[in-house]
Design an enzyme around this catalytic site. Structure first.
Site, PDB file in Angstrom:
ATOM      1  N   SER A 120      51.763 123.323  50.903  1.00 20.03           N
ATOM      2  CA  SER A 120      51.122 122.069  50.520  1.00 20.03           C
ATOM      3  C   SER A 120      49.779 122.336  49.827  1.00 20.03           C
ATOM      4  O   SER A 120      49.711 123.070  48.851  1.00 20.03           O
ATOM      5  CB  SER A 120      50.991 121.169  51.760  1.00 20.03           C
ATOM      6  OG  SER A 120      50.625 119.858  51.413  1.00 20.03           O
ATOM      7  N   ASP A 175      60.905 115.173  49.823  1.00 22.89           N
ATOM      8  CA  ASP A 175      59.482 115.140  50.211  1.00 22.89           C
ATOM      9  C   ASP A 175      58.888 113.796  49.757  1.00 22.89           C
ATOM     10  O   ASP A 175      58.936 113.444  48.583  1.00 22.89           O
ATOM     11  CB  ASP A 175      58.748 116.300  49.527  1.00 22.89           C
ATOM     12  CG  ASP A 175      57.341 116.538  50.061  1.00 22.89           C
ATOM     13  OD1 ASP A 175      56.703 115.571  50.513  1.00 22.89           O
ATOM     14  OD2 ASP A 175      56.892 117.701  50.012  1.00 22.89           O
ATOM     15  N   HIS A 207      58.430 116.938  53.768  1.00 23.12           N
ATOM     16  CA  HIS A 207      57.207 117.720  53.559  1.00 23.12           C
ATOM     17  C   HIS A 207      57.059 118.686  54.731  1.00 23.12           C
ATOM     18  O   HIS A 207      56.314 118.434  55.691  1.00 23.12           O
ATOM     19  CB  HIS A 207      55.998 116.786  53.445  1.00 23.12           C
ATOM     20  CG  HIS A 207      54.785 117.466  52.878  1.00 23.12           C
ATOM     21  ND1 HIS A 207      54.747 117.988  51.592  1.00 23.12           N
ATOM     22  CD2 HIS A 207      53.583 117.751  53.430  1.00 23.12           C
ATOM     23  CE1 HIS A 207      53.566 118.545  51.384  1.00 23.12           C
ATOM     24  NE2 HIS A 207      52.846 118.423  52.472  1.00 23.12           N
TER      25      HIS A 207
END
Length: 232
Positions: A120, A175, A207
């Protein structure tokens, strides 16, 4: 503000000849992502010859959380790829993370035996660090990550003439926080600017990380940082 980053380390089981710096996502810690990976793989991400370093971002006010303190690598104006980057916090963290790379070099590890990446926000941070300041490392990986449109990374690479570190990128198709299309667009832009890239789209993944993704990452790390004859 340049500071020493806290870190957790998975030591190599044999002779140390390469290093991976793995950056966590927003609000997490080095220990947290190491534990998450261990839970998914039922063991640490570990190697005979490679040290894996998980630093922790310092707590700072984070605008998407209305200014609450969070362990983030940099601030964002919002979680979107269509807004300016918070370059001041990105640039100061690049300095702090450079000291981690310097530590490995002082320990006798050449820069072309160092990989950087993350999950991320950690993957976004790694792309800034590598493609703007450390184009002589072995490669970069970005899991569920993106760069903003008009990123400083793209601007830096338009002037580049050297061979660039390879990018290994994975993204969950479903996601909902960092859209798959943002990751795909980032990959396409970097490819246009001369980066050799791999982009793996992972079905049914939100995610998060999963086992097949981490196993593919592990194989890619070993391809980029192969064992040397003296590592036994």
């Amino acid at each position: 503000m340049q500071g020493v980053l806290q870190r957790t380390v998975v030591a190599p089981t044999g002779r140390h000849s390469a290093s991976v710096i793995f950056l966590h996502g927003s609000g997490d810690t080095g220990q947290g992502i190491r534990a998450w990976i261990k839970q998914i793989l039922n063991q640490d991400l570990s190697f005979q010859h490679i040290k894996v370093i998980y630093p922790t971002a310092p707590a700072r006010p984070y605008t998407p959380m209305r200014g609450s303190l969070s362990t983030v690598w940099f601030d964002r104006y919002k979680i979107s790829n269509d807004c300016p980057e918070h370059t001041e916090t990105i640039d100061s963290m690049c300095q702090d993370l450079t000291s981690l790379i310097d530590d490995e070099v002082k320990n006798g590890i050449r820069k072309n035996r160092i990989l950087l990446g993350g999950f991320s926000m950690g993957g976004g941070m790694a792309m800034h660090l590598v493609y703007r300041y450390h184009q002589d490392v072995a490669g970069v990986f970005a899991l569920s990550s993106f760069l903003n449109k008009n990123s400083a990374v793209y601007q830096a690479l338009t002037k580049n003439e050297r061979e660039l570190p390879e990018l290994f990128q994975c993204h969950g198709i479903v996601d909902e926080l960092v859209l798959h299309s943002w990751g795909e667009e980032t990959n396409g832009m970097l490819k246009l600017l001369g980066v050799q890239t791999a982009f793996l789209s992972i079905p049914n993944l939100y995610h998060e990380l999963n086992k097949s993704e981490l196993e593919k990452l592990q194989a890619w790390i070993l391809k980029k940082l192969p064992k040397k004859p003296k590592d036994e």
